[in-house]
Design a protein around this motif. Structure first.
Motif, mmCIF file in Angstrom:
data_model
loop_
_atom_site.group_PDB
_atom_site.id
_atom_site.type_symbol
_atom_site.label_atom_id
_atom_site.label_comp_id
_atom_site.label_asym_id
_atom_site.label_seq_id
_atom_site.Cartn_x
_atom_site.Cartn_y
_atom_site.Cartn_z
ATOM 1 N N UNK A 39 -119.001 -68.215 -22.933
ATOM 2 C CA UNK A 39 -118.865 -68.683 -21.551
ATOM 3 C C UNK A 39 -117.928 -67.797 -20.725
ATOM 4 N N UNK A 40 -117.329 -66.805 -21.364
ATOM 5 C CA UNK A 40 -116.349 -66.010 -20.630
ATOM 6 C C UNK A 40 -116.169 -64.658 -21.291
ATOM 7 N N UNK A 42 -113.751 -61.109 -20.594
ATOM 8 C CA UNK A 42 -112.781 -60.399 -19.753
ATOM 9 C C UNK A 42 -112.309 -59.144 -20.468
ATOM 10 N N UNK A 43 -112.528 -58.014 -19.805
ATOM 11 C CA UNK A 43 -111.977 -56.770 -20.339
ATOM 12 C C UNK A 43 -110.491 -56.774 -20.035
ATOM 13 N N UNK A 44 -109.673 -56.355 -20.987
ATOM 14 C CA UNK A 44 -108.234 -56.319 -20.701
ATOM 15 C C UNK A 44 -107.724 -54.884 -20.607
ATOM 16 N N UNK A 45 -108.664 -53.956 -20.536
ATOM 17 C CA UNK A 45 -108.289 -52.567 -20.253
ATOM 18 C C UNK A 45 -109.055 -52.151 -19.002
ATOM 19 N N UNK A 46 -108.633 -51.067 -18.379
ATOM 20 C CA UNK A 46 -109.299 -50.599 -17.165
ATOM 21 C C UNK A 46 -109.851 -49.204 -17.424
ATOM 22 N N UNK A 49 -107.885 -45.962 -18.773
ATOM 23 C CA UNK A 49 -106.859 -46.252 -19.783
ATOM 24 C C UNK A 49 -107.133 -45.464 -21.065
ATOM 25 N N UNK A 56 -106.809 -54.075 -28.771
ATOM 26 C CA UNK A 56 -107.654 -55.072 -28.124
ATOM 27 C C UNK A 56 -108.173 -54.540 -26.791
ATOM 28 N N UNK A 59 -111.483 -59.993 -24.221
ATOM 29 C CA UNK A 59 -111.437 -61.345 -24.757
ATOM 30 C C UNK A 59 -112.783 -62.000 -24.482
ATOM 31 N N UNK A 61 -114.661 -65.793 -24.789
ATOM 32 C CA UNK A 61 -114.490 -67.206 -25.100
ATOM 33 C C UNK A 61 -115.850 -67.859 -25.204
ATOM 34 N N UNK A 62 -115.979 -68.731 -26.212
ATOM 35 C CA UNK A 62 -117.193 -69.518 -26.317
ATOM 36 C C UNK A 62 -116.798 -70.973 -26.134
ATOM 37 N N UNK A 65 -114.457 -71.436 -29.345
ATOM 38 C CA UNK A 65 -113.432 -70.515 -29.840
ATOM 39 C C UNK A 65 -113.162 -69.405 -28.845
ATOM 40 N N UNK A 66 -112.117 -68.659 -29.117
ATOM 41 C CA UNK A 66 -111.830 -67.463 -28.334
ATOM 42 C C UNK A 66 -111.668 -66.335 -29.326
ATOM 43 N N UNK A 68 -110.801 -61.990 -29.851
ATOM 44 C CA UNK A 68 -110.370 -60.718 -29.286
ATOM 45 C C UNK A 68 -111.355 -59.652 -29.744
ATOM 46 N N UNK B 150 -101.634 -57.830 -16.400
ATOM 47 C CA UNK B 150 -101.409 -57.302 -17.755
ATOM 48 C C UNK B 150 -100.141 -56.465 -17.840
ATOM 49 N N UNK B 290 -108.881 -69.444 -16.014
ATOM 50 C CA UNK B 290 -108.601 -69.162 -17.419
ATOM 51 C C UNK B 290 -107.214 -68.599 -17.629
ATOM 52 N N UNK B 315 -110.205 -73.174 -25.131
ATOM 53 C CA UNK B 315 -110.225 -71.996 -26.002
ATOM 54 C C UNK B 315 -109.009 -71.108 -25.770
ATOM 55 N N UNK B 321 -104.744 -70.309 -29.635
ATOM 56 C CA UNK B 321 -104.315 -68.912 -29.737
ATOM 57 C C UNK B 321 -102.907 -68.797 -29.203
#
Lengths: 130, 451
Positions: A39-40, A42-46, A49, A56, A59, A61-62, A65-66, A68, B150, B290, B315, B321
């Motif tokens: 359901x979600x 999200x990249x945590x790098x740009x 980079x 990592x 992220x 998410x289902x 669960x979530x 990495x 971040x 989120x 989640x 987490x």
């Protein structure tokens, strides 16, 4: 379970498609199935980079669960699949295609040797089935 | 300590985790603090304890005994009897976290209604299940903004007119974020009565969050549109701390383009009770759903198509987490959130507006009377809601001492937090203050100035 022969696989269930020095990274059919409905995303790098292998990068998410997502290779992030933020369900529908996550220009292609081939990943997955 | 485990069980557990004694688990706590000697008197029977506490309580003077003009973040409002009657029902009076929706529909629905009301009041899209208090919520806003970027933006700009205790709490929470700078409120050489325009110059592309208050700590009302736009142009997030009662009258912060709205919910049917328990409001835009701390209740349907309430988006909650969570505080102030929900549903839109209008009118009447006393001035000329700054002819501590002799709890002494505001008092007026009380305050202030 779908395990394309031409890809490389990490023990953390990412796949890598290699084209020259560019690695495209996503998560496997096994991973999306274990997560259930995603359901979600999200990249945590740009883009731009510099990342290291095992770092990592996103992220997911289902409904239950979530997880990495880690990069199996080091290098520079050159593309991020922006479509996943709006359509995270693609991860379930098409994990090896439209749900690619990031592209990395590899700085150390020898890291690919640490990854499994399709046969190796298949036996790795079946070893985890209870 | 009562732990229902037999010694063999304990030994097995210790062996499993690889330590010899329970004490080994506490080695991180410096030895001197592990079992400190507590300086406590002998135990008392229930009857003795009750008598002793009653005696102590009689030494207190509460707002029931005094006329109250003290606010500064906690306000004396009327609490309808129904609020207490409802929150004391056993079904609600529980510390249980509603993780099992099948046995928690009542609690979950109450929190859902709270979230809906707060979203409406603040003009935001989503509101979490609440935090401890307004100061905590402000700190969570800073944490959220930091994580949103971040860690790539390392500056947080706080208004000097944000509640001093909120600013202190933000700094406490952010102690471990060594690369983060919290700035904007150093008011050493600035005019303490300056407006939000002083923040405009400080916003840059390294700013993660700009946080202001509405009405601000000094009671003033500003239009934050320009500040919000400047923050957004620099790519920063913009947060506003609110007094929810004022929102009965004022434009909601959602219309200024706020990204995060936090606030102290105490004025909504929660007693002053020496500073707590209060209620931290935290609302934001859907795109950040989120990233918010705490928990969220959502509405869905069960397999028979019946409406049902559940904790949603869990989640990312800390019990799943912990190391990745935005915040490791997932407690919410369930009972206080319920109190505010009962209060708001009882008053309705019109009722809340009426309370806000009474506060506004009475405060302006008081300011008008006080400004006519020789030696006193209302020293901020910005529009205000129900609190205003009075510059006095003497130190506020002296004036308050004298007011107490007349049974009046005077305003907040600003000199400690704002050294530039010597002899300045922050006076709060609510619907609880009668015309007679306001006129008595004026008379007494006048008498004091002649002494």
């Amino acid at each position: 379970m779908n395990i394309p022969a031409e890809l490389k696989y990490a023990t953390t269930d990412e796949w890598v498609k290699v084209e020259g020095d560019v690695a495209t990274i996503g998560i496997t059919d096994y991973a999306q199935d274990s997560l259930s409905d995603v359901v979600f995303f999200e990249a945590i790098v740009s883009v731009g980079d510099t990342i290291k292998a095992k770092q990592q990068i996103a992220t997911v998410e289902s409904v239950k669960a979530a997880a990495d997502i880690n990069s199996p290779v080091s290098g520079e992030v050159i593309a991020i699949n922006e479509a996943l933020a709006d359509s995270p369900e693609l991860v379930n529908k098409d994990p090896y295609g439209t749900a690619w996550m990031i592209k990395v220009k590899m700085s150390n292609p020898s890291e690919l040797d640490n990854l499994m081939d399709a046969a190796g990943y298949e036996s790795y997955c079946s070893g985890r089935e209870h | 300590m009562f732990v229902p485990n037999a010694d063999p069980d304990r030994e097995a557990m210790l062996k499993t985790i690889g330590v010899e004694r329970i004490e080994d688990l506490f080695t991180d706590v410096p030895e001197g603090y592990r079992f400190p000697k507590l300086n406590l008197p002998e135990a008392l029977s229930e009857m003795e304890a009750y008598a002793h506490l009653s005696e102590l309580a009689q030494a207190n003077s509460s707002v029931r005994d005094l006329t109250c003009f003290l606010g500064a973040g906690a306000y004396h409002h009327y609490i309808p009897a129904v609020v207490d009657a409802i929150i004391q029902r056993g079904e609600f009076l529980t510390a249980y976290t509603p993780y099992q929706p099948e046995v928690s529909q009542g609690t979950l629905q109450a929190i859902f209604e709270y979230q809906s009301l707060m979203a409406l009041l603040t003009g935001m899209e989503v509101c979490n299940a609440s935090h401890y208090d307004g100061a905590t919520a402000a700190a969570e806003a800073v944490i959220m903004a930091y994580h949103h970027f971040r860690g790539k933006r390392t500056k947080v700009l706080v208004s000097h007119a944000l509640h001093p205790q909120y600013r202190a709490t933000i700094r406490t929470y952010m102690q471990g974020y060594t690369q983060l700078t919290i700035t904007g409120d150093e008011c050493t050489d600035c005019d303490p009565l300056a407006g939000p325009e002083v923040l405009l110059r400080a916003i840059d592309t390294n700013t993660a969050l700009v946080i202001v208050q509405y009405p601000d700590f000094l009671g003033r009302i500003y239009d934050y549109t320009e500040l919000a736009n400047t923050a957004h142009q620099a790519g920063a997030l913009f947060a506003i701390a609110v007094n929810p009662i004022a929102l009965g009258l004022l434009k909601p912060p959602g219309e200024f383009g706020a990204d995060i709205v936090i606030g102290e919910g105490q004025p909504l049917g929660i007693p002053l009770s020496f500073g707590g328990p209060y209620l931290g409001i935290f609302a934001t835009r859907k795109e950040f759903v989120r990233k918010i701390a705490g928990r969220l209740v959502g509405e869905t349907v069960d397999q028979d198509g019946k409406r049902a309430y559940v904790l949603t988006l869990t989640a990312r909650e800390q019990h799943i987490r912990r190391e990745k969570a935005t915040s490791n505080i997932c407690s919410n102030q369930g009972l206080m959130a319920l109190a505010s929900t009962v209060y708001l549903s009882l008053l309705g839109k019109q009722g809340l507006r009426q309370v806000a209008e009474l506060c506004y009118q009475k405060a302006h009447y008081a300011a008008d009377l006080i400004s006519q006393i020789p030696g006193y001035t209302v020293c901020s000329n910005a529009p205000f809601f129900h609190e205003f700054v009075v510059c006095c002819p003497k130190p506020v501590s002296e004036i308050n001492q004298a007011l107490l002799e007349y049974g009046i709890l005077g305003g907040f002494d600003l000199s400690t937090d704002y050294p530039g505001l010597k002899n300045a008092m922050l006076i709060a007026v609510t619907e609880m203050n009668t015309r007679e009380e306001i006129e008595t305050l004026r008379d007494v202030l006048e008498d004091i100035s002649h002494e």
